[in-house]
Design an enzyme around this catalytic site. Structure first.
Site, PDB file in Angstrom:
ATOM      1  N   ASP A   8      89.392  20.805   0.154  1.00 45.39           N
ATOM      2  CA  ASP A   8      89.507  19.798   1.309  1.00 45.39           C
ATOM      3  C   ASP A   8      89.427  18.360   0.432  1.00 45.39           C
ATOM      4  O   ASP A   8      89.203  19.006  -1.006  1.00 45.39           O
ATOM      5  CB  ASP A   8      88.526  19.689   2.097  1.00 45.39           C
ATOM      6  CG  ASP A   8      89.261  18.754   3.163  1.00 45.39           C
ATOM      7  OD1 ASP A   8      90.158  18.496   3.771  1.00 45.39           O
ATOM      8  OD2 ASP A   8      88.238  18.356   3.404  1.00 45.39           O
ATOM      9  N   ASP A 321      83.864  21.777   5.175  1.00 43.22           N
ATOM     10  CA  ASP A 321      82.703  21.623   5.771  1.00 43.22           C
ATOM     11  C   ASP A 321      83.135  21.867   7.380  1.00 43.22           C
ATOM     12  O   ASP A 321      81.995  21.711   8.210  1.00 43.22           O
ATOM     13  CB  ASP A 321      82.701  19.863   5.150  1.00 43.22           C
ATOM     14  CG  ASP A 321      83.649  18.948   5.657  1.00 43.22           C
ATOM     15  OD1 ASP A 321      84.834  19.318   6.358  1.00 43.22           O
ATOM     16  OD2 ASP A 321      83.738  18.096   5.117  1.00 43.22           O
ATOM     17  N   ASP A 325      87.511  24.681   9.692  1.00 40.22           N
ATOM     18  CA  ASP A 325      87.376  25.592   7.616  1.00 40.22           C
ATOM     19  C   ASP A 325      86.864  27.015   8.600  1.00 40.22           C
ATOM     20  O   ASP A 325      86.797  27.861   7.201  1.00 40.22           O
ATOM     21  CB  ASP A 325      87.076  24.241   7.232  1.00 40.22           C
ATOM     22  CG  ASP A 325      87.238  23.213   6.471  1.00 40.22           C
ATOM     23  OD1 ASP A 325      88.414  22.762   6.719  1.00 40.22           O
ATOM     24  OD2 ASP A 325      86.363  21.920   6.893  1.00 40.22           O
TER      25      ASP A 325
END
Length: 348
Positions: A8, A321, A325
């Site tokens: 990410d 996080d 996800d």
């Protein structure tokens, strides 16, 4: 054994400490000085303090609306300013203070009476507020500029609250300004409002109020790359591991940060979620072998990318996080949940 690390961007490769740098409205562009969450800075245009009353009022109205459609809090603790909540929303609170907006202008006059929450699918949020001075409800909205602009019919111009129909030419100009900001690695948010009578809002606020908006402006903010992220990318590449960036951010912002970090060649475009949506599995497998930056992606796209990499024989690690996800973390050969900022769902 890892051959690919999917990361990410926000908070992992970058600091996740947003700062509003620029506001673009009908009268032009203004820049805000100052860094971090301390509400100290100056509004400037072409390097000088803003004197144009039209531009100043447009910026103030834009930042007031962004402050309203917002669930973060800015508080001072032991001489340090901290944000409780989303860093993007926190940056908007700081910016509103920098242009001199007071508590009365920001909150006391407009108590909230409803909200249509943000979601990664809608890329938009709206809040409704009862005006204590007039018999009306103000609906303030912020979101991805292209998404929000499509729901706008008018634009606010100048110091006298003039509202004009939004022409196709102005739409093109606004989207060109968004791309210009994104090219400078700024994250962009559109801001708009509409006025309703009190009897038009009763009970829960529904999505159908999110139309016929008056466009206010575009806010450009930056989340600087972590210095240590560049070294990590270089170390991974030296070990024969290919880093891939997957983000919900604007494609140009993603490409600019990825180029800066060495994840992709400078100027190499990102693959967008809309493009992924149109790809069959075979095309996607070829794409993940050749391209390293994916932007404006939804949670299901992350999952498809990870699966496509595994089908190509890659050993894929995935960092994340958020709750969104979790499916991709689970599908990856190696799931890496962020320890401090990670949600419990992603860690599980």
């Amino acid at each position: 054994s890892t051959t690919v690390i999917c990361s990410d961007k926000t908070g992992t490769l970058t600091k996740n400490e947003m700062t509003v740098r620029t506001v673009v409205t009908a009268s032009g562009r203004a820049d805000l000085t100052g860094i971090g969450y301390e509400p100290v800075g100056e509004l400037r245009a072409d390097g000088r303090p803003v004197e144009d009353p039209g531009l100043l009022e447009e910026v103030r109205k834009t930042l007031r609306a962004a402050h309203m459609a917002n669930n973060a809090r800015l508080i001072e603790e032991d001489g340090h300013w901290v944000v409780q909540g989303d860093p993007t929303e926190g940056a908007l609170l700081v910016a509103a203070r920098k242009v001199g907006l007071t508590d009365e202008e920001l909150g006391e006059r407009f108590p909230r009476v409803g909200e249509v929450p943000f979601s990664s699918e809608r890329k938009l949020m709206s809040t409704a507020h009862a005006d204590q001075r007039k018999e009306r409800i103000m609906v303030f909205a912020k979101g991805a500029p292209d998404i929000l602009l499509a729901r706008c019919a008018y634009e606010r111009v100048g110091a006298e609250d003039e509202v004009r129909p939004l022409s196709d030419e102005r739409r093109r100009q606004i989207l060109a300004a968004v791309e210009e900001l994104a090219d400078a690695a700024l994250r962009t948010l559109g801001v708009a409002y509409r006025t309703l009578s009190r009897d038009e809002v009763s009970g829960e606020l529904r999505e159908d109020v999110e139309q016929e908006f008056v466009f206010l402006g575009v806010v450009g903010m930056i989340d600087p790359p972590r210095p240590e992220a560049q070294a990590s990318v270089a170390e991974a590449k030296a070990a024969g591991i290919r880093p891939i960036m997957i983000t919900g951010d604007h494609p140009r912002t993603a490409a600019a940060i990825a180029g800066e970090l060495g994840i992709s060649e400078a100027g190499a475009p990102a693959v967008t979620g809309a493009e992924l949506q149109r790809m069959d599995d075979e095309t996607l497998r070829r794409t993940v072998e050749e391209r390293s930056v994916f932007a404006r992606v939804a949670p299901e796209h992350k999952l498809r990318i990870v699966r496509a990499l595994k089908e190509q024989g890659e050993i894929a690690a995935m960092t994340g996080d958020g709750v969104n996800d979790a499916p991709a973390l689970k599908a990856a050969d190696i799931g890496v949940a962020m320890g401090i900022t990670g949600t419990d769902v992603s860690k599980e």
